[in-house]
Design a protein around this motif. Structure first.
Motif, PDB file in Angstrom:
ATOM      1  N   ASP A  97     -28.925  30.399  68.008  1.00 51.26           N
ATOM      2  CA  ASP A  97     -27.516  30.768  67.627  1.00 51.26           C
ATOM      3  C   ASP A  97     -27.373  29.970  66.276  1.00 51.26           C
ATOM      4  OD1 ASP A  97     -24.673  30.289  67.180  1.00 51.26           O
ATOM      5  OD2 ASP A  97     -24.230  30.223  69.427  1.00 51.26           O
ATOM      6  N   PRO A  98     -27.330  30.845  65.278  1.00 52.58           N
ATOM      7  CA  PRO A  98     -27.428  30.393  63.786  1.00 52.58           C
ATOM      8  C   PRO A  98     -26.014  29.328  63.533  1.00 52.58           C
ATOM      9  CG  PRO A  98     -26.575  32.470  63.899  1.00 52.58           C
ATOM     10  CD  PRO A  98     -27.071  32.094  65.426  1.00 52.58           C
ATOM     11  N   ILE A  99     -24.847  29.603  64.274  1.00 50.08           N
ATOM     12  CA  ILE A  99     -23.738  28.850  63.732  1.00 50.08           C
ATOM     13  C   ILE A  99     -23.862  27.476  64.841  1.00 50.08           C
ATOM     14  CG2 ILE A  99     -21.260  28.609  64.029  1.00 50.08           C
ATOM     15  CD1 ILE A  99     -21.182  31.714  63.831  1.00 50.08           C
ATOM     16  N   ALA A 100     -24.001  27.545  65.955  1.00 51.11           N
ATOM     17  CA  ALA A 100     -24.035  26.307  66.881  1.00 51.11           C
ATOM     18  C   ALA A 100     -25.152  25.367  66.441  1.00 51.11           C
ATOM     19  CB  ALA A 100     -24.261  26.666  68.277  1.00 51.11           C
ATOM     20  N   LEU A 101     -26.445  26.050  66.037  1.00 48.63           N
ATOM     21  CA  LEU A 101     -27.493  25.301  65.678  1.00 48.63           C
ATOM     22  C   LEU A 101     -27.080  24.172  64.523  1.00 48.63           C
ATOM     23  CD1 LEU A 101     -30.756  25.335  66.176  1.00 48.63           C
ATOM     24  CD2 LEU A 101     -30.883  26.653  63.971  1.00 48.63           C
TER      25      LEU A 101
END
Length: 265
Positions: free
Chosen positions: A111-115
């Protein structure tokens, strides 16, 4: 001359990192790790169970004498990551953490955002974060801006063995982030894939399924070790320039001209 690379200030000679999951037996795992020449082994706390040989497994890992890189495999939220990372720091006595935060269960894409959010919070708590991400340049840039000194983009979805699906993307990340330690993680299936990645100038590769899933994991570990070295040497040597037309390896200038009898008559 040494050709070591660094992870958060710690120097390593082997550019092959190896995982500890999926092997047919603990003994095979131990032998494959030794054959790989790796200096770093990844482990997942979620796979450990003290009632099912977890203590024995952990003892095998400690017996390797390698640097342990715990990971947050199986996490789907920032809170899960934070909880598991704290447990890993307690159990494995290290502030290193391979950050995995899955956003899609079909291809296990991070998950690019949560990462990025998780990386920021882990760094704020003193962790040395090695984030597993896709080959998206902007995501990698954001992770570096957050404070990550290491980026671990995939070559292909984890466990697929498809090799580098987007060489352009990895080339771009290497060119735009030249001072960041770049480790290709996930998707490599053959030693030639590892060699290709190293020829691009990445600092290291991380493998698990490609070795553990081979018919002979020990022999495959040796093959990947050799391929990693070959790829690094190729990168350092510098490849020849590609040409659009054939060029003879033996020059014709200055060669004697031979005449047949018919030409003299």
């Amino acid at each position: 001359m040494s050709d070591a690379f660094t992870i958060y200030g710690q120097s390593f000679s082997s550019r092959l990192l190896i995982g500890s999951a999926l092997y047919p037996s603990p003994q095979c795992m131990h032998q494959a790790i030794a054959a790989s020449g790796s200096e770093i082994v990844t482990v997942s706390l979620r796979r450990q169970n003290s009632h099912a040989g977890g203590d024995d497994f952990w003892q095998l890992i400690k017996d390797t004498g390698l640097t342990v890189l715990p990971n947050t495999a199986g996490c789907h939220s920032v809170q899960e990551v934070m909880t598991l990372a704290q447990m890993c720091r307690e159990v494995f006595a290290t502030d290193w953490i391979k950050l995995e935060l899955i956003g899609d269960d079909y291809n296990l894409q991070p998950d690019p955002i949560a990462l990025i959010t998780a990386a920021e919070q882990l760094l704020a708590q003193g962790f040395k974060v090695l984030p597993y991400c896709t080959d998206d340049l902007v995501v990698c840039q954001r992770l570096v801006s957050a404070g990550c000194e290491v980026i671990m983009p995939w070559a292909a979805p984890i466990g697929t063995g498809k090799g580098i699906l987007n060489p352009y993307a990895l080339h771009t990340i290497r060119e735009r982030l030249p001072d960041v330690t770049l480790i290709v993680d996930a998707g490599l299936g053959l030693p030639s894939h590892a060699c290709q990645a190293m020829e691009m100038g990445v600092d290291a590769v991380l493998l698990n399924s490609a070795i553990a899933g081979a018919n002979d994991p020990v022999l495959m570990a040796q093959a990947f070790a050799n391929a990693t070295v070959a790829g690094r040497q190729s990168y350092l040597a510098g490849p020849m320039v590609e040409k659009s037309t054939a060029v003879p390896s033996t020059p014709t200038l200055g060669m004697p001209a031979w005449h047949t009898m018919s030409e003299d008559i």
